[in-house]
Design a protein around this motif. Sequence first.
Motif, PDB file in Angstrom:
ATOM      1  N   ALA A  15       0.839  -1.208   0.000  1.00  0.00           N
ATOM      2  CA  ALA A  15       0.000   0.000   0.000  1.00  0.00           C
ATOM      3  C   ALA A  15       0.870   1.252   0.000  1.00  0.00           C
ATOM      4  CB  ALA A  15      -0.933   0.002   1.207  1.00  0.00           C
ATOM      5  N   GLN A  19       1.206   4.166  -2.806  1.00  0.00           N
ATOM      6  CA  GLN A  19       1.063   5.587  -2.477  1.00  0.00           C
ATOM      7  C   GLN A  19       1.980   6.435  -3.348  1.00  0.00           C
ATOM      8  OE1 GLN A  19      -1.521   6.823  -1.410  1.00  0.00           O
ATOM      9  NE2 GLN A  19      -0.816   8.067   0.274  1.00  0.00           N
ATOM     10  N   THR A  43      -6.008   6.249  -0.265  1.00  0.00           N
ATOM     11  CA  THR A  43      -5.055   5.276   0.262  1.00  0.00           C
ATOM     12  C   THR A  43      -4.404   5.794   1.541  1.00  0.00           C
ATOM     13  OG1 THR A  43      -4.632   4.442  -1.966  1.00  0.00           O
ATOM     14  CG2 THR A  43      -3.010   3.891  -0.289  1.00  0.00           C
ATOM     15  N   ALA A  46      -7.368   6.309   4.426  1.00  0.00           N
ATOM     16  CA  ALA A  46      -8.226   5.194   4.821  1.00  0.00           C
ATOM     17  C   ALA A  46      -7.485   3.857   4.804  1.00  0.00           C
ATOM     18  CB  ALA A  46      -9.450   5.129   3.917  1.00  0.00           C
ATOM     19  N   VAL A  47      -6.921   3.497   3.674  1.00  0.00           N
ATOM     20  CA  VAL A  47      -6.337   2.165   3.513  1.00  0.00           C
ATOM     21  C   VAL A  47      -5.131   1.969   4.435  1.00  0.00           C
ATOM     22  CG1 VAL A  47      -5.247   0.573   1.878  1.00  0.00           C
ATOM     23  CG2 VAL A  47      -7.194   1.967   1.149  1.00  0.00           C
ATOM     24  N   ILE A  48      -4.174   2.883   4.374  1.00  0.00           N
ATOM     25  CA  ILE A  48      -2.962   2.733   5.183  1.00  0.00           C
ATOM     26  C   ILE A  48      -3.255   2.772   6.680  1.00  0.00           C
ATOM     27  CG2 ILE A  48      -0.779   3.866   5.794  1.00  0.00           C
ATOM     28  CD1 ILE A  48      -0.337   4.283   2.766  1.00  0.00           C
ATOM     29  N   VAL A  50      -5.968   1.776   8.253  1.00  0.00           N
ATOM     30  CA  VAL A  50      -6.615   0.506   8.607  1.00  0.00           C
ATOM     31  C   VAL A  50      -5.582  -0.624   8.596  1.00  0.00           C
ATOM     32  CG1 VAL A  50      -8.266  -1.242   7.799  1.00  0.00           C
ATOM     33  CG2 VAL A  50      -8.929   1.166   7.898  1.00  0.00           C
ATOM     34  N   LEU A  51      -4.735  -0.654   7.577  1.00  0.00           N
ATOM     35  CA  LEU A  51      -3.711  -1.702   7.508  1.00  0.00           C
ATOM     36  C   LEU A  51      -2.702  -1.564   8.646  1.00  0.00           C
ATOM     37  CD1 LEU A  51      -3.086  -1.925   3.661  1.00  0.00           C
ATOM     38  CD2 LEU A  51      -4.146  -3.650   5.132  1.00  0.00           C
TER      39      LEU A  51
END
Length: 147
Positions: A15, A19, A43, A46-48, A50-51
């Motif tokens: 991820a 980016q 990304t 939200a994505v980073i 959560v990961l």
Amino acid sequence: MRKAFVVVTTVLLVAFVLQFVFAAVGAFTKPAGDGAYVLHSVTGMAVIPVLTLLTTLFAVLAKAPGRLIGLAILPLGLVVLQGLIAMLTNAATDAAGASTPFGLIIAGLHAVNGIIAVHVVVSVLRAAQRLARPTPALVPVREGAPA
């Protein structure tokens, strides 16, 4: 859980790599509109995060050392710093809305902070891989037997 820790950390690293790709897409989109950085923004916001939380959770479940758990959550703080740097960069414009030298310097820090975040995730991944490796069994040496 240790293998899951490695997997989710690998996904987090991917991820982060994406980016940089999404930032380049935004930078080279012509004409650059408001949507040029949408993939980069989603990304990063939200994505980073959560990961990163999942990575930290799996570090805890894998019974990783406290230092590694702390290192696993660090990218979340760096992502928050990224947002603050971006806001400061946007605020550092002149009356016409054009970039200023100060704003461009701050914008450069956004990239540097992103590189630091990637290095942190690589460190977490390496540590997770070491943690997931089975430890060799110690064979007791009998007294009088050749070593």
